[in-house]
Design a protein around this motif. Structure first.
Motif, PDB file in Angstrom:
ATOM      1  N   ASP A   1       6.638   2.512  -6.209  1.00 15.68           N
ATOM      2  CA  ASP A   1       8.013   2.216  -6.629  1.00 15.68           C
ATOM      3  C   ASP A   1       9.015   2.872  -5.687  1.00 15.68           C
ATOM      4  O   ASP A   1      10.133   2.393  -5.528  1.00 15.68           O
ATOM      5  CB  ASP A   1       8.268   2.729  -8.054  1.00 15.68           C
ATOM      6  N   GLN A   2       8.595   4.004  -5.096  1.00 16.49           N
ATOM      7  CA  GLN A   2       9.513   4.695  -4.188  1.00 16.49           C
ATOM      8  C   GLN A   2       9.173   4.466  -2.718  1.00 16.49           C
ATOM      9  O   GLN A   2      10.057   4.280  -1.899  1.00 16.49           O
ATOM     10  CB  GLN A   2       9.534   6.196  -4.497  1.00 16.49           C
ATOM     11  N   LEU A   3       7.892   4.534  -2.398  1.00 14.66           N
ATOM     12  CA  LEU A   3       7.493   4.456  -0.990  1.00 14.66           C
ATOM     13  C   LEU A   3       6.306   3.513  -0.831  1.00 14.66           C
ATOM     14  O   LEU A   3       5.257   3.748  -1.427  1.00 14.66           O
ATOM     15  CB  LEU A   3       7.089   5.847  -0.487  1.00 14.66           C
ATOM     16  N   LYS A   4       6.497   2.490  -0.035  1.00 16.03           N
ATOM     17  CA  LYS A   4       5.364   1.593   0.180  1.00 16.03           C
ATOM     18  C   LYS A   4       5.531   0.816   1.476  1.00 16.03           C
ATOM     19  O   LYS A   4       6.618   0.691   2.028  1.00 16.03           O
ATOM     20  CB  LYS A   4       5.217   0.614  -0.982  1.00 16.03           C
TER      21      LYS A   4
ATOM     22  N   ALA B   1       0.849  -1.203   0.000  1.00 19.68           N
ATOM     23  CA  ALA B   1       0.000   0.000   0.000  1.00 19.68           C
ATOM     24  C   ALA B   1       0.878   1.246   0.000  1.00 19.68           C
ATOM     25  O   ALA B   1       2.022   1.216   0.470  1.00 19.68           O
ATOM     26  CB  ALA B   1      -0.937  -0.010   1.200  1.00 19.68           C
ATOM     27  N   PRO B   2       0.331   2.339  -0.535  1.00 22.51           N
ATOM     28  CA  PRO B   2       1.121   3.556  -0.713  1.00 22.51           C
ATOM     29  C   PRO B   2       0.996   4.554   0.444  1.00 22.51           C
ATOM     30  O   PRO B   2       0.055   4.512   1.229  1.00 22.51           O
ATOM     31  CB  PRO B   2       0.499   4.165  -1.970  1.00 22.51           C
TER      32      PRO B   2
ATOM     33  N   GLY C   1      -3.250   2.659  -5.933  1.00 16.08           N
ATOM     34  CA  GLY C   1      -3.607   2.231  -4.588  1.00 16.08           C
ATOM     35  C   GLY C   1      -2.983   0.884  -4.237  1.00 16.08           C
ATOM     36  O   GLY C   1      -2.105   0.389  -4.951  1.00 16.08           O
ATOM     37  N   PRO C   2      -3.441   0.283  -3.147  1.00 13.83           N
ATOM     38  CA  PRO C   2      -2.888  -0.986  -2.691  1.00 13.83           C
ATOM     39  C   PRO C   2      -3.084  -2.084  -3.724  1.00 13.83           C
ATOM     40  O   PRO C   2      -4.018  -2.030  -4.531  1.00 13.83           O
ATOM     41  CB  PRO C   2      -3.719  -1.301  -1.432  1.00 13.83           C
TER      42      PRO C   2
END
Lengths: 394, 394
Positions: free
Chosen positions: B40-43, B8-9, B372-373
């Motif tokens: 791709d960057q934060l999850k 999830a973001p 989204g997730p």
């Protein structure tokens, strides 16, 4: 040549003025309330000479000739002369009639650094208007004229605790300062000015408040819904000498003023990291005692003004000295009223934390509420010599 | 044993959420709007296993076992199980029935530092609720449950541009997230996270917003009179891809949120001197170009989130690098989407000033709006091993 010399005090608002509804007349968007500081520590001295030999109006500020054509200066000169003429018509005085046709030389000095965020313009314009009034023999209401020099100057026309009632009229005739209580009303009250930085501020208060009025939705809401209530509460807390309530309202209103600066677009920051540390120190100190023993207020700059009662002064000053260790050897760190070395209990020290910031506070001025402007009877204090020019020492 | 793994973001609010009207259900005092950042960057990645061999529910967060009895965690578990049971009754599924009686093991990791002010709880709770839903085969509206974990988590249930409609009902059934536009709506939009300090914040957002609700008169006024208007304007600016309006609203709303923190008693400061310098840099940059090319937003911490459009990224990153020269040799200063070295014109440099602050920005993460997730189909990404415990590498 006739010379008159007067002094006027600085005032610190505890309910803040920020924002004009009329830029020319300097009419505020909300009422405000201040404490007049004692002139033994902070004052402006102004001498004004009138002579038929003067060829033009001139002004010297802190030793340098200034621009007499400045519009706010001209407003004050024009208004006080108008008032003098009006009064002269009813009770004709020969001297005043004559002097009114003369040009004036104005010389003004502060006994504290200008532009250090210490509201020098308030004391300056109050002193100008008061001295002109004495020169021309004008009695009565002067705050309306001082207001047209610098809004907060109207509050420096009185001593003690002073409210500036915003008024409703478009011509500003009801936007006046009124004394709430005299300087002797709360003898234990003390004021400490913590000078954090003498740098000139980034955004001046005139342009800052203009941008706030134009862009901050919160400022409008503050003026309309928060301040009217706070004015009532503040007056009541002063009348009752209730420091708990006085201190809390003072801190909340200072914070709200700075909040509206941050809500301004682009945002204005007057508090710096040292200011934030002082705020945190005050809250930890009060938390430790479970009561409001000390309160802060910040104007359009990083310097803190601390309100407290006499029995707390020594300890709190010691704490400031410990948290912001003076970089020089400390004998010039304390100015003004005498402060005794305080003792800090281990409990207090552990409660406030041991985060030190050397040199963060440059010096402290200890003072108390004081009287309004007064006329000097001592000619040796005149700033203008018999030639109508500033004395060498000025 | 059944294992499900989802990601999830993170989301960044451009109209800020600050203040609850109901602490238990996490119902806000105003609507808010955010941009979902690309995973791709934060999850956050979460694996949940259910097995009849498990004797109790357990949770591991970033490698350490956490407290499963935490009330918000329990709310999410309880609500999603209730929903699963309800759905099961209507369309009985044997597997789900069985699994619902099993205990679960939950393992969650972020690919970014926790508590760095990057809203890790939003991604975390969104991922927990989404993964539980997949485990139990629950379809449909999940934002209401995610909201009960962490308010802003409800917005991480969708990609792109998401509003959290505050709702009116006391039971919170209408306090839901809704997608305003998908992640592909504004392809040029870029987001730069300027990590200023990884220190843990002084005042957590849960207690901070509670104190604000209780003490800030301006917060109440903001929620009632400012935000409803801004939500409309923000949605319109997103739909039109109008960066001038989007950027200005974003900055104004960030500033107003921090203004209400300062109006809180005692005041809360999330912005530090570096944050203030970034704010000043952004305004000077925009002033130089006579348009809003870059906008900042700050949450409950000093890190800046910068919104801009693709053609501006290289130059602005170069400017940040120049204003806050990296202390290490710079190869880890830029993370995420590729950024090319930019050229800074002498005009631009003189417009923004030459005030340098080495090390003020630790690193930059370049990213963009994202989806989204989603559920992982790659079992090698499961965080839990066949023994139902976190894999060694986690």
């Amino acid at each position: 040549m006739k010379v008159v010399t007067c002094t006027a005090p600085v005032n610190i608002a505890v309910i803040k003025y920020w924002g004009k509804r009329n830029e020319d007349l300097i009419l505020p968007i909300n009422s405000s309330l201040s404490v007049t500081l004692h002139q033994d520590q902070l004052k402006t001295t102004t001498s004004i000479a009138a002579s038929r030999d003067f060829t033009e109006d001139r002004i010297w500020l802190n030793g340098k000739e200034g621009d007499i054509s400045h519009s706010r200066l001209q407003s004050c000169l024009r208004e006080i002369r108008r008032l003098a003429r009006k009064r002269r018509n009813s009770a004709a005085e020969d001297t005043v009639s004559r002097i009114l046709n003369y040009k004036v030389h104005i010389c003004s000095v502060n006994n504290f650094p200008t532009a250090a965020g210490l509201a020098s313009s308030a004391a300056g314009y109050a002193c100008l208007v008061y001295t002109l009034a004495k020169l021309y023999g004008v009695e009565g209401e002067l705050s309306e004229i001082a207001r047209q020099g610098s809004g907060s100057a109207c509050r420096s026309i009185y001593g003690g605790f002073v409210q500036w009632v915003m008024g409703e009229r478009e011509d500003g005739k009801d936007s006046l300062a009124q004394q709430v209580e005299t300087e002797s009303h709360w003898p234990e009250l003390r004021i400490l000015i913590l000078v954090v930085s003498a740098e000139k501020k980034h955004v001046g208060s005139t342009s800052g408040m203009q941008t706030s009025v134009e862009t901050s939705p919160l400022l409008k809401l503050r003026a309309e819904t928060v301040v009217p209530e706070r004015m009532k509460d503040m007056i009541e807390s002063i009348k009752k000498r209730d420091f708990e309530s006085f201190g809390q309202l003072t801190m909340k209103d200072s914070n709200q003023f700075h909040a509206t600066c941050l809500d301004t677009y682009p945002p204005i920051f007057y508090l710096n990291q040292i200011s934030q540390r002082i705020i945190s120190l005050v809250h930890r100190y009060n938390d430790h005692y479970g009561q409001t023993k000390v309160a802060y207020s910040f104007d359009a700059g990083p310097n803190a003004v601390i309100f407290t009662l006499e029995p707390t002064v020594d300890e709190f000053v010691e704490l400031v000295k410990r948290s912001f260790p003076p970089e020089s050897n400390g004998d010039t760190f304390l100015k003004g009223l005498p402060v005794k070395p305080g003792l800090l209990s281990p409990d207090l020290l552990s409660a406030v934390g041991s985060d030190l910031c050397p040199g963060g506070v440059q010096y402290i001025i200890a003072t108390q509420p004081g009287p309004g402007p007064s006329k000097s009877e001592d000619v040796s204090l005149d700033l203008l010599g018999s030639d109508g020019l500033p004395k060498q020492s000025v």
